[in-house]
Design a protein around this motif. Structure first.
Motif, PDB file in Angstrom:
ATOM      1  N   ASP A 518       0.828  -1.216   0.000  1.00 36.69           N
ATOM      2  CA  ASP A 518       0.000   0.000   0.000  1.00 36.69           C
ATOM      3  C   ASP A 518       0.859   1.261   0.000  1.00 36.69           C
ATOM      4  N   MET A 519       2.034   1.180   0.602  1.00 35.28           N
ATOM      5  CA  MET A 519       2.954   2.322   0.593  1.00 35.28           C
ATOM      6  C   MET A 519       3.686   2.449  -0.739  1.00 35.28           C
ATOM      7  N   GLY A 520       3.455   1.488  -1.642  1.00 40.35           N
ATOM      8  CA  GLY A 520       4.101   1.537  -2.952  1.00 40.35           C
ATOM      9  C   GLY A 520       5.588   1.248  -2.903  1.00 40.35           C
ATOM     10  N   LEU A 521       6.005   0.380  -1.971  1.00 38.14           N
ATOM     11  CA  LEU A 521       7.437   0.160  -1.768  1.00 38.14           C
ATOM     12  C   LEU A 521       7.963  -1.117  -2.413  1.00 38.14           C
ATOM     13  N   ASP A 522       7.102  -1.930  -3.021  1.00 39.27           N
ATOM     14  CA  ASP A 522       7.613  -3.113  -3.696  1.00 39.27           C
ATOM     15  C   ASP A 522       8.546  -2.680  -4.840  1.00 39.27           C
ATOM     16  N   LYS A 523       9.710  -3.288  -4.893  1.00 45.68           N
ATOM     17  CA  LYS A 523      10.759  -2.958  -5.864  1.00 45.68           C
ATOM     18  C   LYS A 523      11.286  -1.532  -5.684  1.00 45.68           C
ATOM     19  N   VAL A 524      11.242  -1.045  -4.445  1.00 43.79           N
ATOM     20  CA  VAL A 524      11.763   0.297  -4.168  1.00 43.79           C
ATOM     21  C   VAL A 524      13.264   0.367  -4.412  1.00 43.79           C
ATOM     22  N   TRP A 525      13.923  -0.810  -4.405  1.00 45.29           N
ATOM     23  CA  TRP A 525      15.368  -0.839  -4.653  1.00 45.29           C
ATOM     24  C   TRP A 525      15.710  -0.437  -6.088  1.00 45.29           C
ATOM     25  N   GLU A 526      14.703  -0.391  -6.952  1.00 51.17           N
ATOM     26  CA  GLU A 526      14.927   0.048  -8.334  1.00 51.17           C
ATOM     27  C   GLU A 526      14.757   1.558  -8.492  1.00 51.17           C
ATOM     28  N   LEU A 527      14.429   2.243  -7.407  1.00 50.91           N
ATOM     29  CA  LEU A 527      14.222   3.696  -7.439  1.00 50.91           C
ATOM     30  C   LEU A 527      15.516   4.418  -7.821  1.00 50.91           C
ATOM     31  N   LYS A 528      15.464   5.248  -8.851  1.00 46.59           N
ATOM     32  CA  LYS A 528      16.626   6.014  -9.295  1.00 46.59           C
ATOM     33  C   LYS A 528      16.640   7.376  -8.604  1.00 46.59           C
ATOM     34  N   PRO A 529      17.839   7.896  -8.257  1.00 44.49           N
ATOM     35  CA  PRO A 529      17.907   9.201  -7.598  1.00 44.49           C
ATOM     36  C   PRO A 529      17.475  10.328  -8.540  1.00 44.49           C
ATOM     37  N   LEU A 530      16.729  11.274  -7.991  1.00 45.25           N
ATOM     38  CA  LEU A 530      16.316  12.433  -8.789  1.00 45.25           C
ATOM     39  C   LEU A 530      17.480  13.386  -9.035  1.00 45.25           C
ATOM     40  N   VAL A 531      18.426  13.396  -8.098  1.00 41.52           N
ATOM     41  CA  VAL A 531      19.562  14.323  -8.194  1.00 41.52           C
ATOM     42  C   VAL A 531      20.851  13.510  -8.090  1.00 41.52           C
ATOM     43  N   ASP A 532      21.719  13.600  -9.101  1.00 46.31           N
ATOM     44  CA  ASP A 532      22.950  12.813  -9.070  1.00 46.31           C
ATOM     45  C   ASP A 532      24.058  13.559  -8.325  1.00 46.31           C
ATOM     46  N   GLY A 533      25.196  12.880  -8.184  1.00 49.59           N
ATOM     47  CA  GLY A 533      26.303  13.439  -7.413  1.00 49.59           C
ATOM     48  C   GLY A 533      26.856  14.724  -8.004  1.00 49.59           C
ATOM     49  N   LYS A 534      26.916  14.822  -9.329  1.00 49.45           N
ATOM     50  CA  LYS A 534      27.445  16.032  -9.965  1.00 49.45           C
ATOM     51  C   LYS A 534      26.555  17.229  -9.665  1.00 49.45           C
ATOM     52  N   ARG A 535      25.225  17.019  -9.722  1.00 46.33           N
ATOM     53  CA  ARG A 535      24.298  18.124  -9.424  1.00 46.33           C
ATOM     54  C   ARG A 535      24.420  18.541  -7.967  1.00 46.33           C
ATOM     55  N   ILE A 536      24.628  17.560  -7.085  1.00 51.14           N
ATOM     56  CA  ILE A 536      24.802  17.883  -5.668  1.00 51.14           C
ATOM     57  C   ILE A 536      26.026  18.779  -5.480  1.00 51.14           C
ATOM     58  N   MET A 537      27.149  18.443  -6.162  1.00 45.91           N
ATOM     59  CA  MET A 537      28.366  19.253  -6.028  1.00 45.91           C
ATOM     60  C   MET A 537      28.143  20.658  -6.586  1.00 45.91           C
ATOM     61  N   ASP A 538      27.358  20.754  -7.660  1.00 42.46           N
ATOM     62  CA  ASP A 538      27.059  22.076  -8.221  1.00 42.46           C
ATOM     63  C   ASP A 538      26.281  22.915  -7.214  1.00 42.46           C
ATOM     64  N   ILE A 539      25.282  22.316  -6.589  1.00 45.06           N
ATOM     65  CA  ILE A 539      24.459  23.049  -5.617  1.00 45.06           C
ATOM     66  C   ILE A 539      25.296  23.464  -4.413  1.00 45.06           C
ATOM     67  N   LEU A 540      26.187  22.571  -3.961  1.00 46.16           N
ATOM     68  CA  LEU A 540      27.025  22.867  -2.803  1.00 46.16           C
ATOM     69  C   LEU A 540      28.227  23.736  -3.164  1.00 46.16           C
ATOM     70  N   GLN A 541      28.432  23.909  -4.487  1.00 45.40           N
ATOM     71  CA  GLN A 541      29.553  24.694  -4.986  1.00 45.40           C
ATOM     72  C   GLN A 541      30.900  24.134  -4.502  1.00 45.40           C
TER      73      GLN A 541
END
Length: 586
Positions: A518-541
């Motif tokens: 009901d929480m929609g968590l089946d196969k949650v391990w296939e969830l892709k990140p919305l923000v990758d590491g490069k974008r994180i470094m850009d935001i953190l400068q």
């Protein structure tokens, strides 16, 4: 007197079970019994007492291992499939082409299964006057003379030190792998347990086989079944597991036959002959299982048992016959030390898991998940045990059993260890997952949830993180957790019997499973990140990654779990805002 059957055990009942074992005059073996051989007369007394007292108690009339022989329908003749007829005709063509007098006989399991009306694709052909490799070369020579493509020949050499006495040749005919071996007889000298091999008659070969039901031949030349022991068809019809020769002699020839006897008994629901059981529990035989055969062969046989249709019956036999520690051998120094009777404790956990899995049904947990779930249940009492390697590193005992005792895949060991850990983690999550109200009264692991969200979102975050760690094995891990689950959470207080409690736990399994879905968590391990590491470094400068990027990756994953419909832009906005607040605070 019956032993306590610890189907569902809390920490207090674990202690009670271990104390109950000390009431018996002849307790089960220590895991390191092979280092000290007991007196043979005491050994026989212990075996008799053990067989008479060790039965898993069953409520509601559940079956024990002591039952009457089954009634088995055995066909009067073997009906060949079109493919089998094609293969056998080709082999007879080879005989006619070279004017060979060779008798071709299909041996063992194929004959047994065909007489039982079962399909079998494992064809072993025994030759009376040449090696399998030599006959395969004749087959290729014939194919070449007919202008047909020849086939590769694989040869598995004999290894008497590991009770592998036959050279086996293998080739593919009409898309079916066929094994070819020669009939053999054995001669033993007084000073050696390794036999001298010679070509034997079909009768000699039948008597040196593991079981009477596996000693039958199908003579391809004559299109007839041959029962040279005079017992194969009789024992098949009466549902008995019997050795052609005295069982101790048969088992000392190849100790793996003990496990094969147990496997076939469980697979077909046949009874083990009493003399066979006494021989299987003999000290010399048990020592030979531990020392004489390769651990790879032991592991392969156990894996066939765990993947079979009745693994619990087989493991009960292994425990009853006091073979457990010869099979699942332990390192010398285990911390904490294993308790006396630990093997029965292991089988009792597997018993509970097996019964619970039967109630849950086959659709949710299948194939490799089921196999590893049963291993994990069996080894649940050893989940916290470790030993010290030469370099001083602490290694889980469960890993040793998979890697050294059974020589199974390292990935199997890692999966079972992960399931044990996930089962423990599920315990603290179950009240949170199934709670419909008063969430504020429940404790939440604040260390794992590192972002500020409402309590219902924390429930989804914690559950999602656990499922991402265990992936498709979350259902088997949930089953294990219910074996450890205390009576006072999520279960009826009116469970007056084992079966009622089992049904309660099956209902609790469904509640947790449905809540996760009901929480929609089946196969949650296939969830892709919305923000990758490069974008994180850009935001953190920042120009390079490191702990700070990993920390934000975890936070953003938690945000995604808390906001399943959130977009990339919303995720980035939240990160900028959270980072701004953090900067002001610092």
């Amino acid at each position: 007197m019956k032993l306590l059957n610890p189907r569902f055990l809390t920490s207090s009942s674990e202690a009670l079970f271990s104390l109950s074992l000390n009431r018996y005059k002849f307790p089960p073996r220590s895991p390191h019994f092979l280092l000290r051989r007991p007196n043979p007369q005491l050994r026989q007394l212990r075996f008799s007492h053990f067989c008479s007292t060790f039965r898993f108690s069953r409520s509601a009339g559940a079956a024990t291992m002591c039952t009457s022989p089954p009634s088995v329908h055995v066909k009067d003749r073997i009906d060949l499939t079109a493919k089998e007829r094609e293969i056998f005709d080709r082999l007879l063509q080879v005989l006619r082409h070279f004017k060979l007098q060779t008798q071709l006989r299909v041996a063992g399991g194929w004959v047994r299964d065909k007489l039982l009306g079962k399909d079998c694709y494992d064809i072993d052909i025994a030759l009376d006057d040449m090696l399998g490799r030599e006959f395969c070369e004749k087959v290729n020579e014939y194919l070449s003379s007919e202008g047909e493509e020849t086939h590769g020949i694989g040869v598995i050499q004999c290894n008497p030190d590991q009770s592998k006495h036959l050279e086996t040749a293998r080739m593919r005919l009409f898309d079916v792998w066929i094994d070819f071996v020669n009939l053999r007889a054995e001669d033993y000298s007084e000073n050696s347990r390794i036999p001298t091999m010679r070509f034997g008659t079909a009768e000699e070969d039948a008597y040196r086989r593991d079981l009477t039901i596996n000693s039958l031949f199908y003579n391809i030349n004559a299109s007839s079944v041959e029962d040279f022991t005079g017992r194969g068809i009789k024992d098949l019809k009466s549902g008995m597991i019997v050795t052609p020769l005295p069982p101790k002699k048969t088992f000392l020839d190849d100790p793996l036959r003990v496990l094969r006897a147990i496997r076939f008994g469980a697979r077909f629901g046949f009874l083990l002959d009493e003399e066979l059981k006494k021989a299987a529990a003999d000290d010399d035989v048990i020592a030979a299982i531990a020392d004489k055969i390769s651990r790879e062969r032991v592991g392969h046989e156990i894996d066939l048992i765990m993947s079979g249709n009745e693994p619990l019956k087989a493991l009960i036999h292994i425990s009853e016959l006091q073979l457990f520690w010869a099979v699942f051998s332990l390192p010398l120094k285990v911390e904490p030390p294993t308790q006396e009777g630990c093997e029965r404790f292991c089988v009792a956990y597997m018993d509970s898991a097996w019964r619970l899995l039967q109630l849950i049904g086959p659709s949710s947990i299948v194939d490799n998940q089921l196999r590893l779930c049963l291993y994990a249940a069996l080894l649940l009492p050893l989940r916290k045990a470790v030993y010290e390697e030469k370099k001083g590193k602490k290694i889980p005992v469960v890993s040793y059993i998979f890697r050294s005792s059974l020589k199974l895949k390292a990935s199997d060991a890692e999966t079972v260890l992960s399931m044990h850990l996930a089962a423990e983690n599920f315990l603290s999550l179950i009240p949170l997952i199934i709670s419909d109200e008063n969430l504020q009264t429940l404790e939440v692991d604040e260390k794992r949830v590192t972002i500020v969200v409402p309590l219902p979102s924390k429930r989804r975050i914690l559950t999602g993180l656990l499922l991402r760690e265990i992936k498709e094995f979350w259902r088997p891990s949930l089953v294990l957790s219910l074996l450890l689950h205390p009576q006072d959470i999520g279960l009826s207080e009116n469970s007056s019997s084992e079966d009622a409690e089992l049904n309660d736990r099956r209902a609790l399994y469904s509640r947790v499973e449905n809540a996760i879905l009901d929480m929609g968590l089946d196969k949650v391990w296939e969830l892709k990140p919305l923000v990758d590491g490069k974008r994180i470094m850009d935001i953190l400068q920042i120009k390079s990654g490191g702990p700070i990027v990993k920390e934000w990756q975890q936070k953003l994953l938690q945000w995604q779990l808390a906001h399943p419909s959130g977009s990339t832009e919303e995720c980035v906005d939240w990160m900028r805002e959270a980072q701004s607040k953090r900067a002001r605070t610092e």
